[in-house]
Design a protein around this motif. Sequence first.
Motif, mmCIF file in Angstrom:
data_model
loop_
_atom_site.group_PDB
_atom_site.id
_atom_site.type_symbol
_atom_site.label_atom_id
_atom_site.label_comp_id
_atom_site.label_asym_id
_atom_site.label_seq_id
_atom_site.Cartn_x
_atom_site.Cartn_y
_atom_site.Cartn_z
ATOM 1 N N PRO A 1 0.824 -1.218 0.000
ATOM 2 C CA PRO A 1 0.000 0.000 0.000
ATOM 3 C C PRO A 1 0.859 1.270 0.000
ATOM 4 N N ASN B 1 3.057 1.850 -1.886
ATOM 5 C CA ASN B 1 3.376 2.182 -3.271
ATOM 6 C C ASN B 1 2.174 2.619 -4.101
ATOM 7 N N LEU B 2 1.056 2.876 -3.418
ATOM 8 C CA LEU B 2 -0.086 3.394 -4.173
ATOM 9 C C LEU B 2 0.323 4.716 -4.828
ATOM 10 N N PRO B 3 -0.283 5.056 -5.950
ATOM 11 C CA PRO B 3 0.132 6.260 -6.673
ATOM 12 C C PRO B 3 -0.103 7.524 -5.858
#
Lengths: 430, 430
Positions: free
Chosen positions: A45, A47-49
Amino acid sequence: MTDRKPKAPGLPASPERRRFLLTGAAGGLASAGALAGTAAAAGNPENLPPNVADWSRYLGSGVDAQPYGVPSEHEAHVIRRNVPWLTATPESSVNFTPLHELDGFVTPNGLCFERHHGGVAEIDPADHRLMIHGLVEKPLLFTVADIKRFPQENRFHFLECAANGGMEWRGAQLNGVQYTHGMVHCVQYTGVPLKLLLQEAGLKTSGTWILAEGADSAGMSRSIPIEKALDDCLVAYSMNGERLRPEQGYPLRLVVPGWEGNMWVKWLRRIEVGDAAWYHREETSKYTDLLPDGRAYKFTWTMEAKSVITSPCPEMPMTDTGAHVIKGLAWSGNGRIKRVDVSLDGGKNWRTARLHGPVLPKCLTRFTLDWAWDGKPVLLQSRCIDETGYVQPEIAALQKVRGVNSIYHNHAIQTWLVNESGEVENVRLG
Amino acid sequence: MTDRKPKAPGLPASPERRRFLLTGAAGGLASAGALAGTAAAAGNPENLPPNVADWSRYLGSGVDAQPYGVPSEHEAHVIRRNVPWLTATPESSVNFTPLHELDGFVTPNGLCFERHHGGVAEIDPADHRLMIHGLVEKPLLFTVADIKRFPQENRFHFLECAANGGMEWRGAQLNGVQYTHGMVHCVQYTGVPLKLLLQEAGLKTSGTWILAEGADSAGMSRSIPIEKALDDCLVAYSMNGERLRPEQGYPLRLVVPGWEGNMWVKWLRRIEVGDAAWYHREETSKYTDLLPDGRAYKFTWTMEAKSVITSPCPEMPMTDTGAHVIKGLAWSGNGRIKRVDVSLDGGKNWRTARLHGPVLPKCLTRFTLDWAWDGKPVLLQSRCIDETGYVQPEIAALQKVRGVNSIYHNHAIQTWLVNESGEVENVRLG
């Protein structure tokens, strides 16, 4: 800073909202989305945009918004902190530099620790004067404008309170590097060599000491031997390029490189030349080192070689195993730092840290050690060596000579315990 | 800062009042009075005694008053200034560093000039990401916390806008060094070498250029050759010890030492690796140098050797004859400053100025020349030489090659006329 820009919609940054923002985004954002999709699929999570739409869709504030800039609201926790129970009043007290939040060796002016004995003198520089009198041919009264017409020096120096770490003598073990070591800062000073002002007044050969006195309500005053006054002392008017801050002695402060901060008289209004020390309050009842047998060392001016690890520390715990940068600061009142060693096992083994230049005399030096944490407990220490060859001592070695009565000049090695959870404690070995 | 202290009585600081304060004063003040009496008798009103009673009779504010400090109210004039008529909007505009008020070579964070193309992006670092993609083995998305786990560098560098002095090409002769040279600042940056991040992503040998893109509403983007990216570029998160200021790219900015400021992408969100330049807006329609024949130099990235006298200057006139310090700054995008010469006669004769160390590569260097003014008109110039041997040129020599169509890369020698009244004008010789 938000006055020129509509507030970002208050939607939660949920995956749904993020997806919406990405499909609605173009150009660089599309590829960010593509990559982020992959990363998200990897199930991390973290690394979510990025929710970039909120700040890239609107104009931000303009160049007329902040004639004098301030830090981001997200850095509001990076401040000087005082300890209300430590002193009877805030006017005769101290606050501490947030060393754990800082990088490099320059301390921003707004974060330089304060130590006052009668509060901050509020001085209009147009009305301020510096008098030089006593054993001189021609007593002089200088305006601030007069001072600026003399040849200037620009030098970086650390300023450390003699009581920095004082509560650790008896093992108080304050839980935070801001409190154990935060009575130090380092800026670039601009000022006139005191030597030039004394020469202008016609220093008499019988003059062997000076008294420096401040214009604050405490009338702070200290005796300084003439050799130091003629060596590297400055009458400073600027710090880090701009005029001194009020709490740092605006408009004039004495800079006494490498010596205890109490001698760096703020709001400097008077320098008297004499043939003996004055034995004023701040060099007799205070700022002397009480020994085990009841005698007191006087005139212990030099701040010896010292270092501390500023991250990790109690305020900066380990968040994860793996790659991490161990950061710290080292300094010596006797010149340049030659080497800093870091131990992970409480002093059994040492690794040489990387010094970040320029390494300057009587100035803070930033050091780092790149490290991978395996999650096991660690006893972190740093130990510095200055250009005279002096090695920073262990607390036990210092106490053997100095006992535990003094509150000044504790420059011992500091130990941090990093436990399995990543939390960091101030501990005492042996 | 006056909340803890009664306001000083509003009496005028007249000689009468000053005498009253002196007779009412004690201790250190008495001797100040005695000396002041003599000085006053000498008939110089500047030497009247200081009105010290107002600030030494009361406690000042305590250490809890300013968790993050600010300058004295008497320095309220030391600010960044913008020129409303210069641009259509303040969001795509510039303000200027008050060079004439500064000492040393460090610029305080609050006074670093700003140049925005879409205003200041307001970024929550917890939501920010930096993506590296394109010709790499493994595209990566970094959080700010990720970036801080890589080995760091700490370096002082100047940042100069390519358009600094641009309005002088045609001889606009703006009347103030803040406006002619104020698009430059210098701080200590802390960040990760871009090389390490590219290596982490697995840079492909076919990658010869990178594109750096910001998260602001202008989507600022620039192409940079891979050689520079792998040389000394940093992804910075701190300036002068604390986190980047919002207007300087918080939480991440690209540092491109010695190259034009526009390439130092703020609010850095994306780095793409490619095999050719992108020819985006800011490297085609802008930031190219239009020549007399209509052709344009592209990719003129390096800021050449340049210097300027910051006092005296139009904002800092001479107040009196006699001893004075001529102060200035010199810098070069090609390395260290080797020497600075100062002329008092418009370039006929030169004296070597004193450089104030440390003299660092791609960093501002402070120089001074101690001087006694005889009251006659003076044509002040400074000329620097960098470690490559390059000598700062005269404006006429630059224009011979470059014409007057460009608004970028004007690093010519600046001339100040000091007239008999002490006023200083921006003049053009030849």
